[in-house]
Write an enzyme that holds these catalytic residues in place. Structure first.
Site, short mmCIF file in Angstrom:
data_model
loop_
_atom_site.label_atom_id
_atom_site.label_comp_id
_atom_site.label_asym_id
_atom_site.label_seq_id
_atom_site.Cartn_x
_atom_site.Cartn_y
_atom_site.Cartn_z
CB CYS A 80 37.92 -11.37 -43.81
SG CYS A 80 37.15 -12.60 -42.73
CG HIS B 15 39.96 -10.55 -39.02
ND1 HIS B 15 39.01 -10.15 -38.11
CD2 HIS B 15 39.33 -11.44 -39.85
CE1 HIS B 15 37.87 -10.77 -38.37
NE2 HIS B 15 38.03 -11.55 -39.43
#
Ligand code: 25A
Ligand code: L14
Length: 343
Positions: free
Chosen positions: A132, A248
């Site tokens: 990710c 994130h």
């Protein structure tokens, strides 16, 4: 295999944080799904999960056959992928694997559709979905790389707890409640209290490598080079878990081979697919996890010159780690396979 109207799709790890997003994103994007199958561990066997207006019963992965499955989306952890993805491929499915099991395997393409779509054509039954933190960084860096070249990247991540699964999200919530209520705070997923804390160890259960880095950090180095197709890029990184539920964030410093101004970088990023530029410091506009969460794009802002070197930029890059960082990117790979007739 020729073009079909509809495809049989299996979701392995359908009960998990990523599997849940895969189920909804397939539906949202109108992916041409004929039959859908859900698989997870024996714990979830028999459980009913929604698909459109109906329900699908979860199968035990260890008992399930992949015969007749066109596309198998795996997100049940590396050890399950190692054991079952080659079997699924040999039974005729093309596997798109979210785990780290095959990412650095030279026979397995590692694909971000906006960055290296052509690599998908080289698959032999398994395609890997990158980490990710790496995905959102390479999407933001690709237009800069194409224009100015990249010599070195210095990145620090601020990774949300949803990356560690549904139970990790519950742990943050419970710890926050207990801490505020003056109750004892319990840790099970994370080695330390994650509520009101930053933990510089991802994965939380993983050992530190002999060089002192974590597995997540080394993934960002190795996967960036593989996706960009350039092993000369230098990357150094620190990955940190923060008490954010989803999304994130990353502080990315990039040293380019040729000079590029922040204005030019913004111009390139604005027209790059999958990127939204949020960069208006006067109005306090910049990317935030709570803006990115639930959205598809990689958000980029705080773009400014690195005044400590001849050619360099700083930027702040935020994305939904379960969507572009995992489920969405995997489904975009599946869409690419259909567009290019690669099944
Ligand atoms: O360390 P590993 O093995 O490499 O695993 C890494 C983890 O990374 C996640 C994924 O977590 C995986 O567990 N992951 C993978 N790719 C990712 C990405 N790109 C990623 N995370 C972020 N970005 P997850 O929570 O998303 O999904 C876990 C899924 O895996 C299924 N699973 C687990 N063991 C399995 C299995 N499937 C088949 N065979 C096995 N042996 C898991 O299904 C889930 O779908 P499940 O049935 O075990 O989960 C049902 C529910 O139960 C909870 N639960 C999980 N573990 C336990 C548990 N409950 C009690 N005890 C447990 N030990 C889960 O919350 C789930 O909702
Ligand atoms: O390699 O935030 O896909 O815990 C997925 C979960 C990396 C870590 C991977 C996280 C992992 C990530």
């Amino acid at each position: 295999m020729g073009k079909k109207e509809k495809y049989s799709v299996a979701i392995v790890g359908a009960t998990g944080a990523v599997g849940e997003k895969m189920r909804s994103i397939l539906e949202e994007r109108g992916f041409p799904v004929g039959e859908v199958r859900y698989m997870a561990s024996g714990r979830s066997k028999g459980k009913m999960l929604p698909w459109k207006d109906s329900g699908i019963v979860v199968e035990d992965l260890s008992e399930a056959s992949f015969k007749g499955v066109d596309i198998a989306l795996f997100s049940a952890g590396g050890s399950r992928s190692k054991e079952h993805a080659p079997r699924a491929a040999s039974e005729g499915a093309v596997v798109i694997d979210n785990s780290s099991a095959f990412r650095m395997d030279k026979d397995v393409p590692l694909v971000v559709p906006e960055v290296n779509p052509d690599d998908a054509a080289k698959h032999k039954g398994i395609i890997a979905n990158p980490n990710c933190s790496t995905i959102q960084m390479v999407v933001a860096l690709k237009p800069i790389y194409d224009e100015a070249g990249i010599k070195r990247i210095v990145v620090s991540t601020y990774q949300s707890v949803s990356g560690a699964g549904l139970k990790a999200v519950e742990e943050l919530m419970q710890q926050t409640r207990d801490f505020l209520d003056d109750k004892e705070v319990k840790c099970s997923i994370f080695p330390y209290q994650i509520a009101f804390e930053c933990i510089p160890q991802i994965p939380q259960s993983g050992a530190f490598l002999p060089n002192g880095y974590t597995e997540e950090e080394m993934k960002m180095l190795n996967e960036t080079r593989k996706i960009m197709g350039d092993s000369s890029i230098k990357v150094t990184m620190t990955t940190v878990r923060v008490p954010v539920v989803g999304g994130h964030s990353e502080a990315v410093n990039v040293e380019t081979a040729r000079k590029i101004t922040p204005d030019r970088a913004r111009e390139l990023l604005k027209v790059f697919p999958g990127v939204t530029v949020l960069d208006d410091p006067e109005k306090q506009i910049y990317p935030l996890a709570n803006i990115a969460w639930g959205k598809d794009d990689v958000f980029v802002g705080r773009i400014r010159q690195d005044e400590s070197v001849e050619c360099g930029l700083n930027m702040w890059v935020v994305s939904d780690n379960l969507r572009k960082g995992a489920a969405l990117n995997a489904i975009q790979i599946a869409e690419l396979l259909l567009q290019r007739n690669l099944l």
